[in-house]
Design an enzyme around this catalytic site. Structure first.
Site, PDB file in Angstrom:
ATOM      1  CG  HIS A 143      -1.917 -11.222   1.112  1.00 48.61           C
ATOM      2  ND1 HIS A 143      -1.200 -10.866   0.005  1.00 48.61           N
ATOM      3  CD2 HIS A 143      -2.962 -10.367   1.157  1.00 48.61           C
ATOM      4  CE1 HIS A 143      -1.791  -9.849  -0.602  1.00 48.61           C
ATOM      5  NE2 HIS A 143      -2.870  -9.537   0.069  1.00 48.61           N
ATOM      6  CG  ASP A 185      -6.920  -8.887   1.538  1.00 47.41           C
ATOM      7  OD1 ASP A 185      -5.944  -9.424   1.006  1.00 47.41           O
ATOM      8  OD2 ASP A 185      -7.429  -7.830   1.124  1.00 47.41           O
ATOM      9  CG  HIS A 209     -10.249  -7.950  -2.056  1.00 48.95           C
ATOM     10  ND1 HIS A 209     -10.831  -6.719  -2.184  1.00 48.95           N
ATOM     11  CD2 HIS A 209      -9.024  -7.727  -1.482  1.00 48.95           C
ATOM     12  CE1 HIS A 209     -10.007  -5.790  -1.707  1.00 48.95           C
ATOM     13  NE2 HIS A 209      -8.902  -6.382  -1.283  1.00 48.95           N
ATOM     14  CD  GLU A 225      -6.053  -3.367  -1.671  1.00 48.60           C
ATOM     15  OE1 GLU A 225      -6.593  -4.153  -0.871  1.00 48.60           O
ATOM     16  OE2 GLU A 225      -5.313  -2.424  -1.301  1.00 48.60           O
ATOM     17  CG  HIS A 283      -9.124  -4.670   3.495  1.00 45.14           C
ATOM     18  ND1 HIS A 283      -8.306  -3.594   3.276  1.00 45.14           N
ATOM     19  CD2 HIS A 283      -8.815  -5.534   2.517  1.00 45.14           C
ATOM     20  CE1 HIS A 283      -7.528  -3.809   2.226  1.00 45.14           C
ATOM     21  NE2 HIS A 283      -7.831  -4.996   1.755  1.00 45.14           N
ATOM     22  CE1 TYR A 343      -2.510  -9.221   5.031  1.00 51.03           C
ATOM     23  CE2 TYR A 343      -4.580  -9.417   6.217  1.00 51.03           C
ATOM     24  CZ  TYR A 343      -3.874  -9.364   5.030  1.00 51.03           C
ATOM     25  OH  TYR A 343      -4.552  -9.456   3.842  1.00 51.03           O
ATOM     26  CG  HIS A 350      -2.042  -0.953   1.184  1.00 48.35           C
ATOM     27  ND1 HIS A 350      -2.678  -1.418   2.309  1.00 48.35           N
ATOM     28  CD2 HIS A 350      -2.656  -1.571   0.144  1.00 48.35           C
ATOM     29  CE1 HIS A 350      -3.621  -2.262   1.978  1.00 48.35           C
ATOM     30  NE2 HIS A 350      -3.638  -2.377   0.669  1.00 48.35           N
ATOM     31  CG  ASP A 394      -3.335  -7.066  -3.068  1.00 43.11           C
ATOM     32  OD1 ASP A 394      -4.341  -6.423  -3.400  1.00 43.11           O
ATOM     33  OD2 ASP A 394      -3.202  -7.568  -1.941  1.00 43.11           O
TER      34      ASP A 394
HETATM   35 FE1  FEO Z   1      -7.026  -6.021  -0.011  1.00 46.32          FE
HETATM   36 FE2  FEO Z   1      -4.642  -8.217  -0.425  1.00 46.32          FE
HETATM   37  O1  FEO Z   1      -5.746  -6.855  -0.962  1.00 46.32           O
END
Ligand code: FEO
Length: 395
Positions: A225, A164, A79, A81, A145, A192, A23, A83
């Protein structure tokens, strides 16, 4: 390339050994990370999530070694995002008509990022996708999130693909949570949680209750992750339940910045006073200019109280403390107490300003501020000790 998790499920993600910041510079990732993508081969084939944009061509090339891309029937995006969705454009160049299963907000985010009119199928909690012997069930997890987030549950092999949720930034070839030192792993999981999920703790509690209430048998939790939870996967769920409930240990964090050591001397003197009042409490002294901000925030998360110290410079607190205060506000810690202190030479506004900021961030301010003019002498050190002692007694 792929790593087999079960008969039907293969990990096809990317381990990012080099990642040190996430981020932008919002989050330090000292132990690297991974972007986990999973391939499910049943009578139908589904791909769950992709990887971060810089690895898009590598991801698609390696996926081709695993499977003929044209035999992927469904893409599930839990999700979006970057990544996780970053490799979608590269993948969709090869299989442009493959349906993408995601929430309605997921579709909006993918469209907003990539400006493509792909074949979206919007799903909500309870919707199912039959793969043959196994069925995927979708569970919306909005704001865990991001607004688009969902989890996907695979029956038969009893895997919760949690994106996540329950993740950690931790690179390991071994893939499984039980293969690495547990103190490191749970520290990364807690870091995290603190830095990504804590603001959404009320929703975390609700979602965990909802999922457990669905009576799903969960043998594996496969996040997007870090490492996969296969031994006692509910251990991390229980940790999340505790972390989401105004978590605190018997710890006080003294976070300070110092220009010419006076505020450091104050911090150490305050610590002496705390330990006199409560020898059982853990006191962590953390220099905001020298230590990693996300590690400091994790220590604040673990603490029942925070003492924040800064010298006064240019009528305010230091840059390091200012940055931390912004992050503290955003992370929305609950149920914690605080006070502020600092040295000064002439105007001395910083402690009062910090106390106000901490109050605005939801901390309960205990007692008054503590200030020392110039370098602490014996009397000032005694006053700092008394301040620490009174603070600990007031908790
Ligand atoms: Fe919210 Fe791992 O991206």
């Amino acid at each position: 390339m792929g790593k087999k998790i079960t008969d039907k499920v293969t990990w096809v993600g990317k381990i990012d050994w080099e990642l040190q910041h996430f981020h932008g510079d919002e989050l330090s990732t000292d132990r690297g990370s991974s972007y986990n993508s999973y391939l499910i081969r049943d009578e139908k084939t589904a791909l769950i999530d992709t990887v971060w944009l810089p690895y898009d061509t590598e991801f698609v090339a390696r996926l081709k070694e695993e499977i003929d891309l044209k035999s992927i029937d469904y893409i599930v995006m839990n999700h979006n995002e970057v990544d996780h969705s970053g490799a979608l454009p590269e993948l969709m160049r090869e299989i442009p008509d493959t349906p993408i299963y995601c929430t309605k907000k997921g579709e909006a985010i993918i469209r907003g990022h990539y400006h493509k009119d792909w074949n979206f199928v919007n799903v909500k909690t309870g919707d199912k996708l039959e793969l043959g012997k196994h069925t995927l069930t979708f569970i919306e997890a909005s704001m865990l999130h991001w607004p688009d987030t969902m989890f996907t549950y695979m029956d038969g092999e009893n895997i919760l693909f949690s994106n996540d949720g329950f993740g950690q930034h931790y690179a390991s070839e071994a893939l499984y949570s039980d293969t690495v030192p547990q103190d490191e792993l749970f520290y990364e999981a807690q870091k995290y949680y603190t830095n990504i999920l804590n603001p959404f703790s009320a929703m975390v509690s609700k979602k965990i209750a909802e999922i457990l209430g669905m009576g799903l048998k969960i043998d594996i939790i496969a996040p997007s992750h870090g490492l996969i939870w296969r031994k006692n996967p509910l251990e991390i769920v229980e940790k999340y339940r505790a972390w989401a409930d105004s978590y605190q240990e018997n710890q006080i964090a003294i976070v300070y910045d110092t220009m010419w050591e006076s505020t450091r001397i104050m911090a150490e003197s305050i610590a002496v006073g705390i330990q006199k009042a409560d020898p059982a409490v853990t006191v962590k002294l953390l220099n905001a200019s020298k230590l990693d901000k996300n590690d400091i925030l994790t220590e604040i998360f673990k603490s029942k109280a925070l003492l924040l110290g800064s010298p006064t410079v240019n009528n305010g607190y230091t840059y390091a403390i200012g940055g931390l205060l912004e992050m503290i506000k955003g992370l929305k810690f609950k149920g914690k107490k605080a006070a502020a202190f600092g040295s000064y030479g002439w105007s001395g506004e910083a402690p009062k300003q910090m106390a106000e900021k901490l109050g605005d961030a939801g901390f309960e301010i205990v007692g008054d501020i503590c200030r020392t003019l110039w370098v602490p002498d014996e009397d000032a050190i005694a006053a700092c000790r008394a301040f620490g002692e009174a603070f600990a007694k007031a908790l």
